[in-house]
Motif scaffolding. Structure first.
Motif, PDB file in Angstrom:
ATOM      1  N   ASN A   6       9.705  -9.847   2.121  1.00  0.00           N
ATOM      2  CA  ASN A   6       8.930  -8.978   0.909  1.00  0.00           C
ATOM      3  C   ASN A   6       6.935  -9.160   1.713  1.00  0.00           C
ATOM      4  N   ARG A   7       6.822 -10.282   3.231  1.00  0.00           N
ATOM      5  CA  ARG A   7       6.083  -9.760   3.161  1.00  0.00           C
ATOM      6  C   ARG A   7       5.697  -8.509   4.401  1.00  0.00           C
ATOM      7  N   LYS A  43       6.938  -5.702   2.995  1.00  0.00           N
ATOM      8  CA  LYS A  43       6.662  -4.882   1.857  1.00  0.00           C
ATOM      9  C   LYS A  43       5.081  -4.829   1.949  1.00  0.00           C
ATOM     10  N   THR A  44       4.927  -5.984   1.099  1.00  0.00           N
ATOM     11  CA  THR A  44       3.237  -6.168   0.877  1.00  0.00           C
ATOM     12  C   THR A  44       2.817  -5.723   2.505  1.00  0.00           C
ATOM     13  N   GLU A  45       2.892  -5.725   3.700  1.00  0.00           N
ATOM     14  CA  GLU A  45       1.848  -5.336   4.633  1.00  0.00           C
ATOM     15  C   GLU A  45       2.494  -3.626   4.977  1.00  0.00           C
TER      16      GLU A  45
END
Length: 188
Positions: A163-164, A166-168
């Motif tokens: 998920n990190r 994805k955020t990046e």
């Protein structure tokens, strides 16, 4: 060709599995990729590193990176993770960086954790025991079941890391696959 919405992208309902890359010469593989694109197939799957390299080289040679939605990942995720003495974050960072380099890209459309054959396990009745991290200073203790590895806590940590990513903006979707539908359902 029909297309379906997967997360926030539209992909062809037929995917091109790059596992044939190990069987055919590079020029033939590139021709297959071109034929797939000409047929409207825009969804490509390459889990193994060598498949990812072949797909990346073909898409680059065909100037088709923008036309393709690519799913890469880690085949037999639990076995692969258990064979490395890294934290989940380090392991996933290593694997994603490797796939991005092989594709010649700064992001992938879908990053897949493949469970392989995956046994269907009743997680409520599993007796867990700690497995030492051996003598490696980078070792990570894991939890075992039935002679295999199932890292329930680690899977949650992996999802946090993905998920990190994805955020990046390094991955657009997270996928889970495997031959055992019941095992995949339990993970989801």
């Amino acid at each position: 060709m029909k297309y379906r919405r997967a997360g926030n992208i539209d992909v062809s309902v037929i995917a091109f599995d790059s596992s044939v890359a190990g069987v055919v010469p590079p020029a033939n593989f590139r021709a297959l990729v071109q034929k797939a694109l000409d047929s409207g197939i825009d969804f490509f799957r390459a889990l193994r590193p060598d498949e990812t390299t072949a797909l990346g080289e073909s898409l680059t040679a065909l100037d088709a990176k923008r036309k393709a939605n690519v799913a890469v990942g880690i085949p037999r995720f639990f076995a692969a993770y258990a064979s490395h003495f890294m934290s989940a974050s380090e392991f996933l960072e290593h694997e994603l960086s490797d796939r991005l380099e092989r594709l010649g890209s700064n992001y992938v459309d879908c990053f897949v954790l493949d469970l392989g054959e995956g046994r269907s396990v009743d997680l409520q009745s599993v007796v867990k025991e700690e497995i030492s991290a051996q003598s490696s200073p980078r070792g990570v203790p894991t939890t075992s079941y039935e002679g295999g590895i199932f890292l329930h806590e680690t899977l949650a940590e992996c999802m946090d890391v993905l998920n990190r990513f994805k955020t990046e903006g390094r991955i657009r979707l997270i996928g889970v696959s495997g031959e055992n539908v019941a095992a995949v359902r339990r993970v989801l």
